[in-house]
Scaffold this active site. Structure first.
Site, PDB file in Angstrom:
ATOM      1  CB  SER A  40      -0.959  -0.048   1.185  1.00 57.87           C
ATOM      2  OG  SER A  40      -1.978   0.896   1.052  1.00 57.87           O
ATOM      3  CG  ASP A  81      -6.226  -3.024  -3.690  1.00 57.43           C
ATOM      4  OD1 ASP A  81      -6.812  -2.236  -2.914  1.00 57.43           O
ATOM      5  OD2 ASP A  81      -5.096  -3.486  -3.458  1.00 57.43           O
ATOM      6  CG  HIS A 103      -5.377  -2.884   0.447  1.00 54.97           C
ATOM      7  ND1 HIS A 103      -4.980  -2.268  -0.717  1.00 54.97           N
ATOM      8  CD2 HIS A 103      -4.649  -2.307   1.432  1.00 54.97           C
ATOM      9  CE1 HIS A 103      -4.070  -1.358  -0.443  1.00 54.97           C
ATOM     10  NE2 HIS A 103      -3.846  -1.375   0.851  1.00 54.97           N
TER      11      HIS A 103
END
Length: 536
Positions: A244, A477, A505
């Site tokens: 991320s 995602d 995610h």
């Protein structure tokens, strides 16, 4: 409000956030999901083509930084069996290296053997604001594949302003409780004024706590800290897995120090060429995509409260959820919380978005919605919201949301400068997501009142001369839309795109044998996947 979140796993397992305030007041702050269905490309009109390119730093170490690069880490026991801790010094301001230090918390679990040692593997779970040390001790240091842990020292550093590394603090627990309940779908000017007041109070609290540090928590500075850590660990090149927001750190490192790139995995990638409003808009679309996948699964279940009267489509489920949020706006639900908190619309929105990060949370969300919509019990959704904000049972919050805002508001100019700008953008955000669009648009206003001017801008990262870098994207995602990964892989001169066709995610460690095997092979042997490889 909402933020560029950390990669959430193990609660779900890792963790990830966006780029606005704290959860709802942080929800938008996370990454931002794509309103546009197309991907960023290198065409003349694309953001990637228009953005300036991040320039590499000189390979030689400036004399002013030599004391930092020459430091030795003093490892000590830190209370968690099998782990050692140390403190790394870095300059507060790289332009004035003699103007003071920041002290950064580092943790390590040494390679367990047998087999040839490959040096250090630095990990970061995302955020900005996620504690890499917590992530290492709770998951990566014990949950990464045994063959990886056998050959690498597993290492993490909390970035400046985060957790154990001189954390930014903004509000106390009671103040944060009030902040998280602020209405982010204002119905009139009075409610707009109340929202603006909340953003200003949050910003003022952060500014009062750490006025100088707030000017020096940018992604570029943290990436430079990572290079000092690499040297202190004795590694010639950096081996790194970032999820991320951690992909922003890894990509920035590669852009600044391409010759020092070892084996880099960037999972759930963020496109560095996008301005903050586009990021927020893109993330809005991403959460809508994730919600449709959840709703499609939910309406197949007999206990799905979003079915309503004969509603069996994701679109109707979305309408039913929106109607539920509107009822909460008028009349919050009891939760049984010891501090007297009720489930407001903003807390419910946060709880739903928290569950979008991992399909493993869908059953919990369905049960929480069922309790709230059928039994007037908001406890389940409140628990999901609290997990997102990292609020414990005693009403204490981690500094996740404070650091999140501090980094995001410094890295890029604000999405919106005034409420009027938000109003003009509402149709676009609602088109991106009928369920989340309005809340995410208003949540993107928080950086307008930040006490420190932004120092960053959208930049293309090419990292010319770097070894192969693996960029991982998940097709559905919610927090880091797939086309961001495609764009970053195209920008990087040595980028290799690895695609996971699925929900949730990030991809590594989520159950895809194909993804895990490909990344493990790369980390252990240095053999990257062919560009464009796809897994399910």
């Amino acid at each position: 409000m909402y933020t560029r979140r950390t990669h959430r796993r193990s609660r779900t397992m890792f963790s990830a956030r966006s780029r606005t305030g704290a959860a709802i007041l942080a929800l938008a702050a996370l990454v931002v999901s794509a309103c546009s269905s197309g991907s960023s490309t290198s065409s003349a009109s694309s953001p990637a083509a228009r953005a300036a390119t991040l320039a590499a730093l000189p390979q030689s170490t400036p004399s002013a930084l030599a004391p930092y690069y020459g430091q030795k880490l003093g490892w000590r026991s830190c209370g968690v069996p099998g782990f050692e801790c140390a403190t790394l010094r870095a300059p507060l301001d790289y332009a004035k290296a003699d103007a003071g230090d920041v002290r950064l918390a580092v943790a390590r679990k040494k390679a367990t053997g047998p087999g040839r040692k490959l040096g250090s593997l630095l990990v970061n779970p995302g955020g900005p604001g996620g504690s890499a040390v917590d992530y290492l001790q709770a998951y990566a240091g014990i949950g990464y594949p045994q063959q990886v842990r056998a050959q690498y020292d597993m290492v993490a550093v909390d970035p400046r302003g985060v957790a154990r590394s001189e954390p930014v603090e903004c509000l106390d627990g009671q103040e944060m409780d009030r902040y998280t309940q602020t209405d982010v779908t204002p119905d009139d000017q009075r409610e707009v004024n109340r929202l603006v007041k909340a953003y200003k109070g949050f910003a003022e609290g952060c500014g009062a706590d750490a006025p100088e540090l707030l000017r020096h928590v940018s992604t570029v500075e943290v990436a430079r800290d990572m290079d000092i850590l690499r040297a202190a660990l004795g590694d010639q090149k950096l081996t790194y897995v970032g999820a991320s927001y951690g992909t922003s750190l890894g990509a920035t490192y590669a852009g600044l120090f391409p010759q020092r790139v070892g084996r880099l995995v960037l999972d759930g990638a963020i496109d560095p060429t996008l301005p903050s409003r586009r990021l927020n808009l893109d993330q809005t679309t991403g959460f809508e995509t994730a919600f449709k996948a959840f709703a499609k699964d939910c309406v197949r279940q007999r206990d799905c409260p979003l079915r309503g009267k004969g509603a069996t489509t994701p679109a109707q489920a979305g309408l039913n959820l929106t109607a539920f949020f509107e009822r909460l706006d008028a009349k919050p639900l009891p939760t049984g919380d010891a501090s007297g908190r009720r489930l407001t619309e903003s807390l419910a929105l946060t709880g739903v978005i928290a569950a979008m990060y991992d399909e493993a949370a869908w059953e919990q969300l369905r049960e929480a919605l069922n309790a709230a919509m059928q039994q007037n019990d908001g406890a389940g959704l409140l628990a999901l919201s609290d997990s997102y904000y990292e609020r414990d049972a005693n009403g204490r919050y981690s500094n996740l949301m404070y650091a999140n805002a501090a980094v995001n508001c410094l890295d890029l100019p604000a999405s919106f400068d005034t409420p009027e700008e938000v109003r003009k953008a509402l149709p676009t955000f609602r088109k991106a997501s009928a369920v989340f669009g309005e809340a995410l648009a208003w949540s993107a206003l928080n950086c307008a009142y930040w006490p420190v001017a932004p120092t960053g801008e959208p930049r293309r990262i090419e990292a010319k001369g770097a070894a192969p870098i693996v960029v991982v994207g998940t097709t559905r995602d919610p927090a880091t839309p797939y086309h961001w990964a495609r764009s970053l892989a195209r920008q990087l001169s040595s980028g290799r795109l690895l695609t996971y066709e699925g929900d949730g995610h990030t991809a590594y460690g989520r159950g895809s044998e194909c993804i895990d095997r490909t990344i493990i092979t790369y980390l252990l042997r240095g053999t990257p996947p062919t560009d464009g490889k796809r897994c399910s």
